[in-house]
Design a protein around this motif. Sequence first.
Motif, PDB file in Angstrom:
ATOM      1  N   SER A  29      26.756 -24.347  51.277  1.00 54.24           N
ATOM      2  CA  SER A  29      28.189 -24.117  51.161  1.00 54.24           C
ATOM      3  C   SER A  29      28.358 -22.858  51.849  1.00 54.24           C
ATOM      4  N   ALA A  30      27.857 -21.910  51.975  1.00 60.21           N
ATOM      5  CA  ALA A  30      27.990 -20.563  52.463  1.00 60.21           C
ATOM      6  C   ALA A  30      27.791 -20.750  53.863  1.00 60.21           C
ATOM      7  N   ARG A  31      26.602 -21.204  54.163  1.00 62.49           N
ATOM      8  CA  ARG A  31      26.413 -21.371  55.643  1.00 62.49           C
ATOM      9  C   ARG A  31      27.316 -22.181  56.344  1.00 62.49           C
ATOM     10  N   SER A  32      27.746 -23.118  55.637  1.00 65.65           N
ATOM     11  CA  SER A  32      28.772 -24.072  56.349  1.00 65.65           C
ATOM     12  C   SER A  32      30.074 -23.464  56.300  1.00 65.65           C
ATOM     13  N   LEU A  33      30.558 -22.721  55.384  1.00 67.50           N
ATOM     14  CA  LEU A  33      32.035 -22.124  55.523  1.00 67.50           C
ATOM     15  C   LEU A  33      31.982 -21.107  56.240  1.00 67.50           C
ATOM     16  N   ALA A  34      30.848 -20.334  56.597  1.00 65.29           N
ATOM     17  CA  ALA A  34      30.742 -19.113  57.553  1.00 65.29           C
ATOM     18  C   ALA A  34      30.932 -19.851  59.123  1.00 65.29           C
ATOM     19  N   THR A  35      30.363 -21.079  59.351  1.00 65.61           N
ATOM     20  CA  THR A  35      30.515 -21.562  60.434  1.00 65.61           C
ATOM     21  C   THR A  35      31.833 -21.948  60.903  1.00 65.61           C
ATOM     22  N   VAL A  36      32.727 -22.724  59.644  1.00 66.53           N
ATOM     23  CA  VAL A  36      34.071 -23.203  59.934  1.00 66.53           C
ATOM     24  C   VAL A  36      34.831 -21.910  60.013  1.00 66.53           C
ATOM     25  N   PHE A  68      28.527 -37.125  62.234  1.00 65.06           N
ATOM     26  CA  PHE A  68      27.066 -37.071  62.438  1.00 65.06           C
ATOM     27  C   PHE A  68      26.397 -35.601  62.379  1.00 65.06           C
ATOM     28  N   TYR A  69      27.082 -34.603  63.044  1.00 66.09           N
ATOM     29  CA  TYR A  69      26.746 -33.405  62.879  1.00 66.09           C
ATOM     30  C   TYR A  69      26.789 -33.005  61.411  1.00 66.09           C
ATOM     31  N   GLY A  70      27.784 -33.138  60.731  1.00 68.44           N
ATOM     32  CA  GLY A  70      27.988 -32.743  59.405  1.00 68.44           C
ATOM     33  C   GLY A  70      26.726 -33.313  58.440  1.00 68.44           C
ATOM     34  N   LEU A  71      26.436 -35.044  58.828  1.00 62.65           N
ATOM     35  CA  LEU A  71      25.342 -35.723  58.175  1.00 62.65           C
ATOM     36  C   LEU A  71      23.996 -34.572  58.521  1.00 62.65           C
ATOM     37  N   THR A  72      23.954 -34.429  59.827  1.00 62.51           N
ATOM     38  CA  THR A  72      22.696 -33.647  60.022  1.00 62.51           C
ATOM     39  C   THR A  72      22.424 -32.424  59.531  1.00 62.51           C
ATOM     40  N   LEU A 172      33.482 -27.426  63.699  1.00 67.22           N
ATOM     41  CA  LEU A 172      34.559 -27.611  62.758  1.00 67.22           C
ATOM     42  C   LEU A 172      34.183 -28.663  61.710  1.00 67.22           C
ATOM     43  N   ALA A 173      32.849 -29.516  62.205  1.00 68.22           N
ATOM     44  CA  ALA A 173      32.478 -30.645  61.189  1.00 68.22           C
ATOM     45  C   ALA A 173      31.605 -30.002  59.916  1.00 68.22           C
ATOM     46  N   ALA A 174      31.348 -28.620  60.068  1.00 70.62           N
ATOM     47  CA  ALA A 174      30.708 -27.845  59.202  1.00 70.62           C
ATOM     48  C   ALA A 174      31.495 -27.985  57.927  1.00 70.62           C
ATOM     49  N   ALA A 175      32.663 -28.141  57.969  1.00 70.08           N
ATOM     50  CA  ALA A 175      33.709 -28.517  56.719  1.00 70.08           C
ATOM     51  C   ALA A 175      33.194 -29.446  55.848  1.00 70.08           C
ATOM     52  N   LEU A 176      32.444 -30.730  56.380  1.00 71.90           N
ATOM     53  CA  LEU A 176      31.972 -31.776  55.565  1.00 71.90           C
ATOM     54  C   LEU A 176      30.883 -31.350  54.670  1.00 71.90           C
ATOM     55  N   PRO A 177      29.644 -30.703  55.262  1.00 74.60           N
ATOM     56  CA  PRO A 177      28.863 -29.981  54.250  1.00 74.60           C
ATOM     57  C   PRO A 177      29.159 -29.119  53.348  1.00 74.60           C
ATOM     58  N   VAL A 204      27.424 -16.673  62.907  1.00 70.51           N
ATOM     59  CA  VAL A 204      26.964 -15.986  64.063  1.00 70.51           C
ATOM     60  C   VAL A 204      25.918 -17.091  64.794  1.00 70.51           C
ATOM     61  N   LEU A 205      24.779 -17.144  64.407  1.00 69.81           N
ATOM     62  CA  LEU A 205      23.553 -17.905  65.027  1.00 69.81           C
ATOM     63  C   LEU A 205      24.087 -19.266  65.327  1.00 69.81           C
ATOM     64  N   MET A 206      24.211 -19.940  64.090  1.00 65.67           N
ATOM     65  CA  MET A 206      24.739 -21.589  64.083  1.00 65.67           C
ATOM     66  C   MET A 206      25.727 -21.894  65.246  1.00 65.67           C
ATOM     67  N   PRO A 207      26.830 -21.106  65.036  1.00 60.85           N
ATOM     68  CA  PRO A 207      27.857 -21.422  65.911  1.00 60.85           C
ATOM     69  C   PRO A 207      27.677 -21.411  67.503  1.00 60.85           C
ATOM     70  N   LEU A 208      26.940 -20.267  67.701  1.00 60.99           N
ATOM     71  CA  LEU A 208      26.538 -20.151  69.091  1.00 60.99           C
ATOM     72  C   LEU A 208      25.543 -21.395  69.556  1.00 60.99           C
ATOM     73  N   SER A 209      24.536 -21.595  68.456  1.00 60.68           N
ATOM     74  CA  SER A 209      23.569 -22.685  69.066  1.00 60.68           C
ATOM     75  C   SER A 209      24.443 -24.029  69.146  1.00 60.68           C
ATOM     76  N   PHE A 210      24.996 -24.418  67.993  1.00 58.58           N
ATOM     77  CA  PHE A 210      25.758 -25.755  68.199  1.00 58.58           C
ATOM     78  C   PHE A 210      26.802 -25.873  69.310  1.00 58.58           C
ATOM     79  N   TRP A 211      27.417 -24.781  69.803  1.00 60.91           N
ATOM     80  CA  TRP A 211      28.452 -24.598  70.719  1.00 60.91           C
ATOM     81  C   TRP A 211      27.727 -24.969  72.044  1.00 60.91           C
TER      82      TRP A 211
END
Length: 281
Positions: A29-36, A68-72, A172-177, A204-211
């Motif tokens: 939850s914390a990791r995904s909320l930070a990404t959103v 699919f990104y959220g499920l991943t 934005l799909a990080a809202a699902l996890p 920081v890192l995951m938004p950069l990587s995913f984008w």
Amino acid sequence: MLTTFGGLVLSMDIPLIRLSSGEVWSVLSARSLATVIAAVAALLVIRRVTGSVRNVLPGRLGVPVGFFYGLTTICFLLAVYYTTAANVVFIIALNPMFTALLSWIFLKERPAVSTFITMAVMILGVSLIVGDGMESGHLLGDALSVLASLSSACAITISRASRRDMGFAPLLAAALPAVVGLYHMLPTGFSIDHPGWILLDGGVLMPLSFWCLATGTRFLTAPEVAMFYLLETILAPIWVWLIFAEAPANMTLAGGAILILALAAHSLWQARVKARAALAA
């Protein structure tokens, strides 16, 4: 350059998750909320500078891509807790092969014979890792890793087919996890010993990587983009080994070596074929 940078940043994901020392649903939850939050902040900046965010939003196809990104994300993070880091990243190395198959079925991009041979060798490598996981009680984590790999391949293939900018779709799909993590976390409470690491990871890192990786589908084929996820396969076990002294099992190393050698041989062969075709032209 985009996809290389994205793959390098992605390799720090598992070490930061481990460093946070948190309960799985709290971390999810914390990791995904930070990404959103990071994605929304970026969109607000883009809107302020350009006056519109329409060009960077993924459109209707962003919905299945985001799913699919959220499920991943869900499968990947759960796998980190149910099996070793090396098992997770080596099994996720199936991503390019899943992507090649999906591209053949849905995009009519038929893989070369060398790709089929590589697939067969990779299945052998993964079978060694999964077989060892069955004996050591890691079967659930290994299965979640396979599902994460397949789900990621689906997201990459749809992104490639859309020809649209999908950079913000995984963010934005990080809202699902985030919702799934909060649902399971609220009854027991928030539990992360070192939340700073997970906020750095998710904000920081995951938004950069995913984008970077999602944007790469505009310029490269789906299987080529998937290949850059393998930087995590190579580097993540090294970081975990150095930080936590978690040495991979011998069978995991054997299976991982088969995967990496098969992919390296396949890449070199494809480069040689393209070079010959260019000379002939």
